[in-house]
Design a protein around this motif. Structure first.
Motif, mmCIF file in Angstrom:
data_model
loop_
_atom_site.group_PDB
_atom_site.id
_atom_site.type_symbol
_atom_site.label_atom_id
_atom_site.label_comp_id
_atom_site.label_asym_id
_atom_site.label_seq_id
_atom_site.Cartn_x
_atom_site.Cartn_y
_atom_site.Cartn_z
ATOM 1 N N LYS A 55 9.419 -12.496 28.480
ATOM 2 C CA LYS A 55 10.667 -11.821 28.121
ATOM 3 C C LYS A 55 11.127 -12.155 26.706
ATOM 4 O O LYS A 55 12.161 -11.661 26.260
ATOM 5 N N ARG A 56 10.395 -13.000 26.016
ATOM 6 C CA ARG A 56 10.771 -13.298 24.627
ATOM 7 C C ARG A 56 10.616 -12.036 23.767
ATOM 8 O O ARG A 56 9.747 -11.201 24.020
ATOM 9 N N PRO A 57 11.446 -11.904 22.722
ATOM 10 C CA PRO A 57 11.349 -10.704 21.878
ATOM 11 C C PRO A 57 10.053 -10.675 21.081
ATOM 12 O O PRO A 57 9.515 -11.722 20.708
ATOM 13 N N HIS A 58 9.574 -9.473 20.835
ATOM 14 C CA HIS A 58 8.352 -9.270 20.057
ATOM 15 C C HIS A 58 8.725 -8.693 18.697
ATOM 16 O O HIS A 58 9.570 -7.800 18.603
ATOM 17 N N ILE A 59 8.056 -9.198 17.662
ATOM 18 C CA ILE A 59 8.346 -8.751 16.302
ATOM 19 C C ILE A 59 7.049 -8.409 15.583
ATOM 20 O O ILE A 59 6.022 -9.067 15.783
ATOM 21 N N LEU A 60 7.084 -7.353 14.790
ATOM 22 C CA LEU A 60 5.950 -6.987 13.948
ATOM 23 C C LEU A 60 6.230 -7.430 12.518
ATOM 24 O O LEU A 60 7.231 -7.024 11.929
ATOM 25 N N LEU A 61 5.346 -8.281 11.983
ATOM 26 C CA LEU A 61 5.355 -8.602 10.557
ATOM 27 C C LEU A 61 4.198 -7.846 9.927
ATOM 28 O O LEU A 61 3.092 -7.841 10.479
ATOM 29 N N ALA A 62 4.432 -7.232 8.795
ATOM 30 C CA ALA A 62 3.376 -6.449 8.160
ATOM 31 C C ALA A 62 3.368 -6.694 6.665
ATOM 32 O O ALA A 62 4.423 -6.697 6.025
ATOM 33 N N THR A 63 2.186 -6.942 6.118
ATOM 34 C CA THR A 63 2.050 -6.990 4.664
ATOM 35 C C THR A 63 2.073 -5.562 4.142
ATOM 36 O O THR A 63 1.501 -4.652 4.744
ATOM 37 N N LEU A 64 2.741 -5.373 3.012
ATOM 38 C CA LEU A 64 2.973 -4.015 2.510
ATOM 39 C C LEU A 64 2.498 -3.871 1.074
ATOM 40 O O LEU A 64 2.720 -4.748 0.241
ATOM 41 N N VAL A 120 10.981 -5.238 13.050
ATOM 42 C CA VAL A 120 9.889 -5.049 12.089
ATOM 43 C C VAL A 120 10.320 -5.659 10.761
ATOM 44 O O VAL A 120 11.406 -5.362 10.256
ATOM 45 N N ILE A 121 9.474 -6.512 10.209
ATOM 46 C CA ILE A 121 9.709 -7.080 8.886
ATOM 47 C C ILE A 121 8.477 -6.798 8.043
ATOM 48 O O ILE A 121 7.345 -7.078 8.463
ATOM 49 N N VAL A 122 8.675 -6.212 6.864
ATOM 50 C CA VAL A 122 7.556 -5.983 5.962
ATOM 51 C C VAL A 122 7.639 -6.987 4.814
ATOM 52 O O VAL A 122 8.691 -7.170 4.196
ATOM 53 N N MET A 123 6.527 -7.662 4.562
ATOM 54 C CA MET A 123 6.438 -8.671 3.508
ATOM 55 C C MET A 123 5.740 -8.054 2.304
ATOM 56 O O MET A 123 4.663 -7.464 2.445
ATOM 57 N N HIS A 124 6.353 -8.196 1.142
ATOM 58 C CA HIS A 124 5.817 -7.510 -0.030
ATOM 59 C C HIS A 124 6.179 -8.260 -1.310
ATOM 60 O O HIS A 124 7.177 -9.003 -1.353
ATOM 61 N N PRO A 125 5.408 -8.065 -2.382
ATOM 62 C CA PRO A 125 5.800 -8.591 -3.697
ATOM 63 C C PRO A 125 7.045 -7.853 -4.189
ATOM 64 O O PRO A 125 7.516 -6.899 -3.560
ATOM 65 N N GLY A 126 7.553 -8.282 -5.319
ATOM 66 C CA GLY A 126 8.705 -7.617 -5.891
ATOM 67 C C GLY A 126 8.443 -6.137 -6.111
ATOM 68 O O GLY A 126 7.328 -5.726 -6.442
ATOM 69 N N ALA A 127 9.477 -5.325 -5.927
ATOM 70 C CA ALA A 127 9.334 -3.869 -6.038
ATOM 71 C C ALA A 127 9.403 -3.445 -7.500
ATOM 72 O O ALA A 127 10.321 -2.729 -7.927
ATOM 73 N N ASN A 128 8.407 -3.875 -8.267
ATOM 74 C CA ASN A 128 8.399 -3.584 -9.706
ATOM 75 C C ASN A 128 7.785 -2.223 -10.011
ATOM 76 O O ASN A 128 8.060 -1.632 -11.048
ATOM 77 N N SER A 129 6.941 -1.742 -9.133
ATOM 78 C CA SER A 129 6.239 -0.484 -9.396
ATOM 79 C C SER A 129 6.888 0.663 -8.628
ATOM 80 O O SER A 129 7.508 0.465 -7.581
ATOM 81 N N GLU A 130 6.702 1.860 -9.133
ATOM 82 C CA GLU A 130 7.214 3.044 -8.452
ATOM 83 C C GLU A 130 6.536 3.210 -7.092
ATOM 84 O O GLU A 130 7.159 3.639 -6.118
#
Length: 290
Positions: free
Chosen positions: A3-12, A35-45
């Motif tokens: 019954k513990r919560p499930h989480i999706l981590l995703a590299t982006l 859902v958590i997305v892990m990413h570098p700084g949003a420097n690019s378009e």
């Protein structure tokens, strides 16, 4: 199911559809609530576009594809509290490790079951995320890679389609890993600290197993075990201890039986004298110097 919560981590990276494809497939079997997305700084378009497209999939924390409540947030990779644009050297790699470790350790403290998708973004980020997962994960957590057929890749590139039908052939592949999270306390402040503690815990367990074998065997068997632990072969041990090779083989057979029991090894697993060298070499150096 727990019954513990499930989480999706995703590299982006620049392909946001990888996140939604993974989520759509996971939702068939797991009650993903975050859902958590892990990413570098949003420097690019390209990165900014990816983040916008994903945000549009979770309006008001409602996953538009299913109408379910799924909480979404981005998580930027940082070094010295500043977003990093890419992993370009060892310092950036260490910062990525620490950022991901802090996040996963915090989620483990909150008792989440974690599903991590390592397909998106830079390969280096996915590799580092897998390293962190191995240190922190237990048997309830999963590493996922997504397979997308070439013809589907061409159709969905750059988020042209954020969802596909089953006929598109997209599927998840479970990534193997050794769950070492049971060897460390959750919430360590440093990946290196957690890695060191995990290794110390494993070493202690191995020493206890070695000691259990030593406690069970005769003095003659102990002499043979010490010789194998130094890397000697059967004929060398027989000459050094002035016993027959048949006696060495007999002691070796008994030692194998004890080790198989202590290490809980299946009968189908083959072990040989290399096992003694690997498991007992350092143990005798540390405890039985002579």
């Amino acid at each position: 199911m727990s019954k513990r919560p499930h989480i999706l981590l995703a590299t982006l990276g620049g392909q946001p559809q990888i996140v939604t494809f993974t989520l759509d497939l996971l939702l068939k079997d797991f009650p993903i609530s975050h859902v958590i997305v892990m990413h570098p700084g949003a420097n690019s378009e390209k990165m900014q576009r990816s983040l916008r497209q994903l945000q549009a999939e979770f309006v008001g924390d409602i996953y538009q594809a299913t109408g379910q409540t799924i909480h979404y947030r981005p998580h930027v990779i940082k070094m010295d509290d500043e977003p990093i644009g890419d992993i370009i050297d060892d310092e950036h790699a260490d910062a990525t490790l620490e950022t991901i470790h802090q996040l996963i350790a915090d989620l483990k403290r909150q008792r989440y079951h974690i599903h991590i998708s390592i397909t998106g973004g830079r390969r280096m980020m996915g590799m580092l995320a897998a390293c962190v997962a191995a240190i922190n994960f237990d048997r309830h957590d999963h590493i996922w890679h997504i397979y997308t057929p070439d013809e589907t890749v061409a159709q969905v590139k750059d988020g042209a389609r954020m969802h596909v039908s089953p006929e598109a052939g997209v599927r998840l592949i479970r990534g193997p890993f050794i769950a070492l999270g049971a060897y460390i306390a959750p919430g360590q402040t440093s990946f290196k600290t957690a890695e060191q503690e995990q290794q110390e815990q494993i070493d202690q367990q191995e020493r206890r197993r070695c000691q259990s074998v030593v406690d069970l065997i005769t003095p003659g068997q102990l002499k043979v075990l010490k010789a194998f632990a130094r890397g000697l072969r059967t004929s060398q041990i027989a000459r050094q201890l002035s016993i027959s090779e048949a006696t060495v083989h007999s002691h070796k057979h008994t030692l194998f039986q004890h080790c198989r029991t202590i290490w809980d090894l299946p009968a189908s697993d083959s072990i040989d004298y290399h096992f003694f060298y690997q498991k007992f070499g350092t143990y005798f150096e540390d405890n039985y110097k002579s």
